[in-house]
Design a protein around this motif. Structure first.
Motif, PDB file in Angstrom:
ATOM      1  N   VAL A 180       0.858  -1.189   0.000  1.00  0.00           N
ATOM      2  CA  VAL A 180       0.000   0.000   0.000  1.00  0.00           C
ATOM      3  C   VAL A 180       0.890   1.233   0.000  1.00  0.00           C
ATOM      4  O   VAL A 180       1.909   1.280   0.691  1.00  0.00           O
ATOM      5  CB  VAL A 180      -0.930   0.001   1.239  1.00  0.00           C
ATOM      6  N   SER A 181       0.491   2.236  -0.760  1.00  0.00           N
ATOM      7  CA  SER A 181       1.273   3.457  -0.889  1.00  0.00           C
ATOM      8  C   SER A 181       1.261   4.284   0.399  1.00  0.00           C
ATOM      9  O   SER A 181       0.278   4.296   1.130  1.00  0.00           O
ATOM     10  CB  SER A 181       0.700   4.303  -2.029  1.00  0.00           C
ATOM     11  N   ARG A 182       2.381   4.981   0.652  1.00  0.00           N
ATOM     12  CA  ARG A 182       2.417   5.934   1.766  1.00  0.00           C
ATOM     13  C   ARG A 182       1.591   7.169   1.424  1.00  0.00           C
ATOM     14  O   ARG A 182       1.043   7.823   2.298  1.00  0.00           O
ATOM     15  CB  ARG A 182       3.852   6.349   2.077  1.00  0.00           C
ATOM     16  N   ASP A 183       1.512   7.511   0.152  1.00  0.00           N
ATOM     17  CA  ASP A 183       0.628   8.583  -0.300  1.00  0.00           C
ATOM     18  C   ASP A 183      -0.795   8.044  -0.246  1.00  0.00           C
ATOM     19  O   ASP A 183      -1.002   6.834  -0.152  1.00  0.00           O
ATOM     20  CB  ASP A 183       0.965   8.987  -1.735  1.00  0.00           C
ATOM     21  N   PRO A 184      -1.800   8.917  -0.327  1.00  0.00           N
ATOM     22  CA  PRO A 184      -3.168   8.393  -0.341  1.00  0.00           C
ATOM     23  C   PRO A 184      -3.340   7.352  -1.454  1.00  0.00           C
ATOM     24  O   PRO A 184      -3.136   7.646  -2.629  1.00  0.00           O
ATOM     25  CB  PRO A 184      -4.023   9.633  -0.596  1.00  0.00           C
ATOM     26  N   HIS A 185      -3.644   6.130  -1.068  1.00  0.00           N
ATOM     27  CA  HIS A 185      -3.821   5.042  -2.033  1.00  0.00           C
ATOM     28  C   HIS A 185      -5.256   5.022  -2.543  1.00  0.00           C
ATOM     29  O   HIS A 185      -5.505   4.737  -3.713  1.00  0.00           O
ATOM     30  CB  HIS A 185      -3.467   3.702  -1.380  1.00  0.00           C
ATOM     31  N   ALA A 186      -6.205   5.340  -1.660  1.00  0.00           N
ATOM     32  CA  ALA A 186      -7.625   5.381  -2.015  1.00  0.00           C
ATOM     33  C   ALA A 186      -8.326   6.397  -1.118  1.00  0.00           C
ATOM     34  O   ALA A 186      -7.803   6.787  -0.075  1.00  0.00           O
ATOM     35  CB  ALA A 186      -8.260   4.010  -1.845  1.00  0.00           C
ATOM     36  N   VAL A 187      -9.514   6.800  -1.554  1.00  0.00           N
ATOM     37  CA  VAL A 187     -10.342   7.709  -0.763  1.00  0.00           C
ATOM     38  C   VAL A 187     -11.762   7.157  -0.760  1.00  0.00           C
ATOM     39  O   VAL A 187     -12.300   6.814  -1.815  1.00  0.00           O
ATOM     40  CB  VAL A 187     -10.330   9.140  -1.345  1.00  0.00           C
ATOM     41  N   ILE A 188     -12.329   7.050   0.430  1.00  0.00           N
ATOM     42  CA  ILE A 188     -13.725   6.653   0.568  1.00  0.00           C
ATOM     43  C   ILE A 188     -14.511   7.900   0.955  1.00  0.00           C
ATOM     44  O   ILE A 188     -14.150   8.593   1.911  1.00  0.00           O
ATOM     45  CB  ILE A 188     -13.900   5.549   1.625  1.00  0.00           C
ATOM     46  N   SER A 228     -12.530   5.736  -4.511  1.00  0.00           N
ATOM     47  CA  SER A 228     -11.765   6.104  -5.697  1.00  0.00           C
ATOM     48  C   SER A 228     -10.283   5.918  -5.401  1.00  0.00           C
ATOM     49  O   SER A 228      -9.874   5.826  -4.241  1.00  0.00           O
ATOM     50  CB  SER A 228     -12.046   7.549  -6.112  1.00  0.00           C
ATOM     51  N   CYS A 229      -9.489   5.859  -6.452  1.00  0.00           N
ATOM     52  CA  CYS A 229      -8.038   5.733  -6.314  1.00  0.00           C
ATOM     53  C   CYS A 229      -7.460   7.064  -5.849  1.00  0.00           C
ATOM     54  O   CYS A 229      -7.999   8.125  -6.176  1.00  0.00           O
ATOM     55  CB  CYS A 229      -7.415   5.344  -7.648  1.00  0.00           C
ATOM     56  N   GLY A 230      -6.350   7.001  -5.108  1.00  0.00           N
ATOM     57  CA  GLY A 230      -5.676   8.207  -4.662  1.00  0.00           C
ATOM     58  C   GLY A 230      -5.196   9.057  -5.836  1.00  0.00           C
ATOM     59  O   GLY A 230      -5.252  10.268  -5.800  1.00  0.00           O
ATOM     60  N   ASP A 231      -4.744   8.418  -6.880  1.00  0.00           N
ATOM     61  CA  ASP A 231      -4.419   9.041  -8.159  1.00  0.00           C
ATOM     62  C   ASP A 231      -4.425   7.948  -9.218  1.00  0.00           C
ATOM     63  O   ASP A 231      -4.628   6.772  -8.912  1.00  0.00           O
ATOM     64  CB  ASP A 231      -3.102   9.818  -8.121  1.00  0.00           C
ATOM     65  N   GLU A 232      -4.193   8.319 -10.463  1.00  0.00           N
ATOM     66  CA  GLU A 232      -4.306   7.340 -11.557  1.00  0.00           C
ATOM     67  C   GLU A 232      -3.227   6.251 -11.520  1.00  0.00           C
ATOM     68  O   GLU A 232      -3.355   5.227 -12.188  1.00  0.00           O
ATOM     69  CB  GLU A 232      -4.321   8.031 -12.923  1.00  0.00           C
ATOM     70  N   GLN A 233      -2.194   6.422 -10.717  1.00  0.00           N
ATOM     71  CA  GLN A 233      -1.146   5.407 -10.590  1.00  0.00           C
ATOM     72  C   GLN A 233      -1.516   4.294  -9.606  1.00  0.00           C
ATOM     73  O   GLN A 233      -0.934   3.221  -9.624  1.00  0.00           O
ATOM     74  CB  GLN A 233       0.164   6.051 -10.131  1.00  0.00           C
ATOM     75  N   LYS A 234      -2.470   4.577  -8.720  1.00  0.00           N
ATOM     76  CA  LYS A 234      -2.849   3.611  -7.691  1.00  0.00           C
ATOM     77  C   LYS A 234      -3.877   2.620  -8.241  1.00  0.00           C
ATOM     78  O   LYS A 234      -4.645   2.948  -9.135  1.00  0.00           O
ATOM     79  CB  LYS A 234      -3.448   4.322  -6.473  1.00  0.00           C
ATOM     80  N   ARG A 235      -3.866   1.403  -7.675  1.00  0.00           N
ATOM     81  CA  ARG A 235      -4.812   0.380  -8.102  1.00  0.00           C
ATOM     82  C   ARG A 235      -5.673  -0.031  -6.918  1.00  0.00           C
ATOM     83  O   ARG A 235      -5.161  -0.366  -5.855  1.00  0.00           O
ATOM     84  CB  ARG A 235      -4.069  -0.804  -8.688  1.00  0.00           C
ATOM     85  N   VAL A 236      -6.976   0.030  -7.146  1.00  0.00           N
ATOM     86  CA  VAL A 236      -7.959  -0.314  -6.115  1.00  0.00           C
ATOM     87  C   VAL A 236      -8.983  -1.234  -6.762  1.00  0.00           C
ATOM     88  O   VAL A 236      -9.373  -1.027  -7.916  1.00  0.00           O
ATOM     89  CB  VAL A 236      -8.650   0.962  -5.559  1.00  0.00           C
ATOM     90  N   THR A 254     -11.675   2.365 -12.175  1.00  0.00           N
ATOM     91  CA  THR A 254     -10.973   3.419 -12.911  1.00  0.00           C
ATOM     92  C   THR A 254     -11.411   4.808 -12.482  1.00  0.00           C
ATOM     93  O   THR A 254     -10.784   5.786 -12.850  1.00  0.00           O
ATOM     94  CB  THR A 254     -11.196   3.263 -14.426  1.00  0.00           C
ATOM     95  N   GLY A 255     -12.459   4.909 -11.735  1.00  0.00           N
ATOM     96  CA  GLY A 255     -12.950   6.204 -11.269  1.00  0.00           C
ATOM     97  C   GLY A 255     -13.720   6.012  -9.980  1.00  0.00           C
ATOM     98  O   GLY A 255     -13.697   4.936  -9.376  1.00  0.00           O
ATOM     99  N   GLU A 256     -14.428   7.044  -9.584  1.00  0.00           N
ATOM    100  CA  GLU A 256     -15.225   6.958  -8.368  1.00  0.00           C
ATOM    101  C   GLU A 256     -16.306   5.886  -8.546  1.00  0.00           C
ATOM    102  O   GLU A 256     -17.049   5.902  -9.525  1.00  0.00           O
ATOM    103  CB  GLU A 256     -15.853   8.314  -8.063  1.00  0.00           C
ATOM    104  N   ILE A 302     -13.367  -4.245  -0.732  1.00  0.00           N
ATOM    105  CA  ILE A 302     -12.424  -3.274  -1.293  1.00  0.00           C
ATOM    106  C   ILE A 302     -11.034  -3.877  -1.182  1.00  0.00           C
ATOM    107  O   ILE A 302     -10.602  -4.248  -0.090  1.00  0.00           O
ATOM    108  CB  ILE A 302     -12.492  -1.940  -0.532  1.00  0.00           C
ATOM    109  N   GLY A 303     -10.327  -3.970  -2.304  1.00  0.00           N
ATOM    110  CA  GLY A 303      -8.970  -4.488  -2.326  1.00  0.00           C
ATOM    111  C   GLY A 303      -7.973  -3.369  -2.521  1.00  0.00           C
ATOM    112  O   GLY A 303      -8.040  -2.635  -3.508  1.00  0.00           O
ATOM    113  N   ILE A 304      -7.068  -3.226  -1.552  1.00  0.00           N
ATOM    114  CA  ILE A 304      -6.019  -2.209  -1.617  1.00  0.00           C
ATOM    115  C   ILE A 304      -4.723  -2.910  -1.238  1.00  0.00           C
ATOM    116  O   ILE A 304      -4.586  -3.385  -0.112  1.00  0.00           O
ATOM    117  CB  ILE A 304      -6.316  -1.036  -0.661  1.00  0.00           C
ATOM    118  N   GLY A 305      -3.796  -3.005  -2.171  1.00  0.00           N
ATOM    119  CA  GLY A 305      -2.583  -3.772  -1.927  1.00  0.00           C
ATOM    120  C   GLY A 305      -2.941  -5.219  -1.653  1.00  0.00           C
ATOM    121  O   GLY A 305      -3.759  -5.813  -2.352  1.00  0.00           O
TER     122      GLY A 305
END
Length: 92
Positions: free
Chosen positions: A26-34, A46-54, A62-64, A73-76
């Motif tokens: 899991v990223s130290r930067d925001p990986h996802a936002v609920i 949604s993903c923290g940014d387009e580089q993150k995978r959720v 791919t979006g919200e 929800i799968g994160i890392g």
């Protein structure tokens, strides 16, 4: 995890609302936002940014994306079961 604001940041930082600090994938930067939208009693992820995978229910998003009861929800390497405390039948 329980969050009481309109959004929860998910990542590896210990100060995030949902801290997955033990999962090194899991990223130290925001990986996802609920998000919680009180006016429509709606939750999204949604993903923290387009580089993150959720993932939601095993599918990469791919979006919200709307969340519903018992979505996974799968994160890392972590899987979170979504159980909302607010619904059209009850809200704080």
């Amino acid at each position: 995890f329980v969050f009481q604001e309109d959004k929860a940041i998910v990542g590896r930082q210990k100060n995030y609302e949902i801290s997955l600090f033990r999962d090194v994938s899991v990223s130290r930067d925001p990986h996802a936002v609920i998000h919680y939208y009180a006016d429509s009693v709606r939750y999204t992820v949604s993903c923290g940014d387009e580089q993150k995978r959720v993932m939601v229910n095993g599918q990469f998003i791919t979006g919200e994306t709307d969340l519903k009861l018992y979505d996974v929800i799968g994160i890392g390497q972590t899987r979170l079961l979504f159980i909302p405390v607010c619904s059209d039948k009850f809200a704080w």
